[in-house]
Each structure stands twice: as structure tokens, then as C-alpha cells.
Design an enzyme around this catalytic site. Structure first.
Site, mmCIF file in Angstrom:
data_model
loop_
_atom_site.group_PDB
_atom_site.id
_atom_site.type_symbol
_atom_site.label_atom_id
_atom_site.label_comp_id
_atom_site.label_asym_id
_atom_site.label_seq_id
_atom_site.Cartn_x
_atom_site.Cartn_y
_atom_site.Cartn_z
ATOM 1 N N ASP A 65 37.902 18.196 -39.591
ATOM 2 C CA ASP A 65 36.497 18.453 -39.301
ATOM 3 C C ASP A 65 36.273 19.873 -38.807
ATOM 4 O O ASP A 65 37.147 20.487 -38.170
ATOM 5 C CB ASP A 65 36.000 17.505 -38.204
ATOM 6 C CG ASP A 65 35.636 16.133 -38.724
ATOM 7 O OD1 ASP A 65 36.006 15.811 -39.872
ATOM 8 O OD2 ASP A 65 35.002 15.373 -37.973
ATOM 9 N N HIS A 112 29.916 18.150 -42.921
ATOM 10 C CA HIS A 112 29.884 17.792 -41.499
ATOM 11 C C HIS A 112 28.650 18.375 -40.810
ATOM 12 O O HIS A 112 28.651 18.585 -39.596
ATOM 13 C CB HIS A 112 31.164 18.280 -40.806
ATOM 14 C CG HIS A 112 31.413 17.679 -39.455
ATOM 15 N ND1 HIS A 112 31.209 16.347 -39.161
ATOM 16 C CD2 HIS A 112 31.850 18.251 -38.284
ATOM 17 C CE1 HIS A 112 31.516 16.116 -37.890
ATOM 18 N NE2 HIS A 112 31.893 17.256 -37.333
ATOM 19 N N HIS A 139 26.187 21.039 -36.535
ATOM 20 C CA HIS A 139 26.757 19.994 -35.685
ATOM 21 C C HIS A 139 25.721 19.356 -34.756
ATOM 22 O O HIS A 139 26.046 18.886 -33.657
ATOM 23 C CB HIS A 139 27.933 20.522 -34.865
ATOM 24 C CG HIS A 139 28.957 19.475 -34.543
ATOM 25 N ND1 HIS A 139 28.992 18.807 -33.343
ATOM 26 C CD2 HIS A 139 29.982 18.969 -35.269
ATOM 27 C CE1 HIS A 139 29.992 17.945 -33.330
ATOM 28 N NE2 HIS A 139 30.612 18.014 -34.499
ATOM 29 N N HIS A 161 40.983 18.480 -36.300
ATOM 30 C CA HIS A 161 40.101 19.641 -36.432
ATOM 31 C C HIS A 161 40.956 20.874 -36.713
ATOM 32 O O HIS A 161 41.875 21.168 -35.936
ATOM 33 C CB HIS A 161 39.310 19.870 -35.143
ATOM 34 C CG HIS A 161 38.396 18.751 -34.764
ATOM 35 N ND1 HIS A 161 38.853 17.607 -34.136
ATOM 36 C CD2 HIS A 161 37.051 18.604 -34.928
ATOM 37 C CE1 HIS A 161 37.822 16.800 -33.917
ATOM 38 N NE2 HIS A 161 36.723 17.370 -34.383
#
Length: 292
Positions: free
Chosen positions: A103, A154, A158, A248
Site C-alpha cells: 500500500d 488506494h 488517503h 507498505h
């Protein structure tokens, strides 16, 4: 009204999710349908199952012959052996599969990660952020695609999709769709909502944009530590068949942990795949939520 669920689909509530190992911070009484990878495969249309079996037979013939088909390059979600997100010659109905996902990149750590994945002959799914990532690192986005990994969304910045207005949530997703398509010519088919927070409205928006939602079952909480050994330990402790690993590639300790994670997973008999490979012969349905 949510769509009627089959036996393969379970209704998940925010309260239930908060009690699971995902430790999601969902709020309110939002509910939505969740489909596990094994259930998705079991519910795959007969035509998709036949196509998968034909593909596997062709891949086997290619390996037994000159192997020329193994290097074919095709479109995202296609069916060649090394396709980004495609089924290839992996059959997770039989193999002990686990999906590897990253991510919030790409970042300065991504090239090293791609080197590792290439060396280990592993493909992953990259849920990419738009702002300061996709828009600033188009070369890394191109490389992710070119080396057979799966492009995924994604959001742009965010933002928590359940906390903002529907039109803003749609923009958060559509801007990434547009940016990735401009760079690679391909449009992501998967998205991961920030913090895993979704609801019926987010599902509707995702469906309209052609995006399936993908949560996870394994998290190293690598946003809390740069200890690569601890990250490795957490991943291995939680991993089970049909799991989805969340890491990540923006944090300092994560990429150095990847070689050890892959080595031990392979030692334990796992086949590491993309999310779409994990679901095959089913295809991820826009709007649906997938989680082991």
C-alpha cells in the site's frame, strides 16, 4: 438494498470487523457483504472455470514443450503465464496460495522492492496513492506494470472514504484511475479503502468506477516500526492459506523484510500470488468487498 448473498458471502458489520485481527476502526452501523477468496473461486461461473482449466492445460503443455508461451505479455488481468494480476499457471484451488500486497507507494523504496520480487520470481498487487506517489513517480508505476505486477488503487490522498461526501470519495478514486491509465494505458480494477473503512455508499461508488474492494488478513503494522525482523515475525505468525498480506513500501523497515518473508513462505509451501490470481477462476466484481 444490498444484493442477496449466496452461501459464499457473509454480511460483515463494523462491530464485527473491529473485533477481528484486522483491528479496523470502522464506526456506526454500516454493513456490507464480504466474500472470501475460496468462496469467490467456488462461485466462479462455469465458463470461467472451463477457461481456467484450458489455460492451465496450455501452460502445462508449454512447460513440457519449448516454453515460449511463458514470456507472453498481455493486458492487465489477462491470462498469460506471467500476466500482471492474471491467473497464469497458478491454480489456487489446489495450491496453498497467499496474496502479497503493498500500500501507499510508489516511493523511493519501490525500485529495491521490485528488484527483490524479480529475483524471487514473485508478483504482487500494488495499491497506489495518487498524490506525491503516482503523480511524482511515473517511472516506478511503469516498471510495476512492465514487470508483471498488479496495478491497484488506494485513493488520491488517503482520505477516509466513509468520512467524506460521495462526490469527493468518487474523485479520490477516479483521479488515481485516470493517472494510472495515462501512465500505463491500463485502468486498475481493484482498490483498497484507507484503513479498510467502507460502507454501502463507498461500494456503490466503487461499482460505478469498475473497482472491487480488497481488505486483508495479515498486517505487520509496519507503520509502527522499522524493525525488519519484527515485521517478518508478524507476517509469518498471521499467514494462512488464502490470506492477503498487507505491507507498505513507503516505510524504511518493510522492504528489507521482504526477502526473509518470501523465503520462509516458500519453505512452508506457500505460492505467493497477486489478488486476482488468488481469486481466479473468479474475477473480482466491482463494488464487492473481498477479505479472507
Amino acid at each position: 438494498m444490498p444484493k442477496q448473498t449466496s452461501a459464499a458471502r457473509r454480511t460483515s458489520t463494523a462491530g464485527l470487523l473491529a473485533a477481528t485481527s484486522l483491528a479496523l476502526t470502522l464506526s456506526g452501523c454500516a454493513s456490507y457483504d464480504v466474500t472470501a477468496p475460496a468462496d469467490a473461486r467456488a462461485d466462479a461461473p462455469a465458463a470461467a472455470v472451463r477457461a481456467k482449466d484450458t489455460q492451465l492445460a496450455a501452460a502445462k503443455d508449454a512447460k513440457n514443450g519449448d516454453g515460449k508461451n511463458g514470456d507472453a505479455k498481455g493486458s492487465q488481468g489477462g491470462g498469460q503465464t506471467t500476466a500482471p494480476g492474471g491467473a497464469g499457471d497458478v491454480d489456487c484451488r489446489k495450491a496453498k496460495c497467499v496474496a502479497l500486497t503493498f500500500d501507499a507507494g510508489p516511493s523511493e523504496n519501490t525500485p529495491r522492492l521490485l528488484d527483490i520480487l524479480k529475483k524471487e520470481k514473485v508478483h504482487a498487487t500494488f495499491f497506489m496513492l495518487g498524490e506525491n506517489h503516482v503523480d511524482k513517480r511515473p517511472a516506478e508505476v511503469k516498471r510495476i506494470d512492465a514487470e508483471g505486477h498488479e496495478l491497484a488503487n488506494h485513493t488520491w490522498s488517503h482520505q477516509i472514504l466513509t468520512d467524506i461526501e460521495p462526490e469527493e470519495a468518487k474523485r479520490e478514486l477516479s483521479r488515481v484511475q485516470d493517472a494510472v491509465r495515462k501512465i500505463t494505458g491500463k485502468t486498475p480494477r481493484l482498490m483498497r479503502p484507507p484503513q479498510g473503512r467502507t460502507d454501502e455508499e463507498v461500494s456503490k461508488i466503487s461499482k460505478d468506477l469498475g473497482l472491487a474492494q480488497v481488505l486483508w488478513s495479515v498486517t505487520a503494522k509496519d507503520y509502527q516500526t522499522n524493525d525488519s525482523a519484527l515485521i517478518t515475525k508478524r507476517v509469518l505468525e498471521q499467514t494462512e492459506r488464502d490470506g492477503i498480506i498487507l505491507l507498505h513500501d513507503i516505510y524504511k523497515g518493510t522492504v528489507p523484510a521482504v526477502p526473509g518473508i518470501l523465503k520462509e513462505l516458500k519453505k512452508r509451501g506457500y505460492t505467493v500470488v497477486t489478488v486476482s490470481q488468488l481469486l481466479s477462476p473468479a474475477k473480482a466484481e466491482p463494488g464487492m468487498v473481498y477479505r479472507p
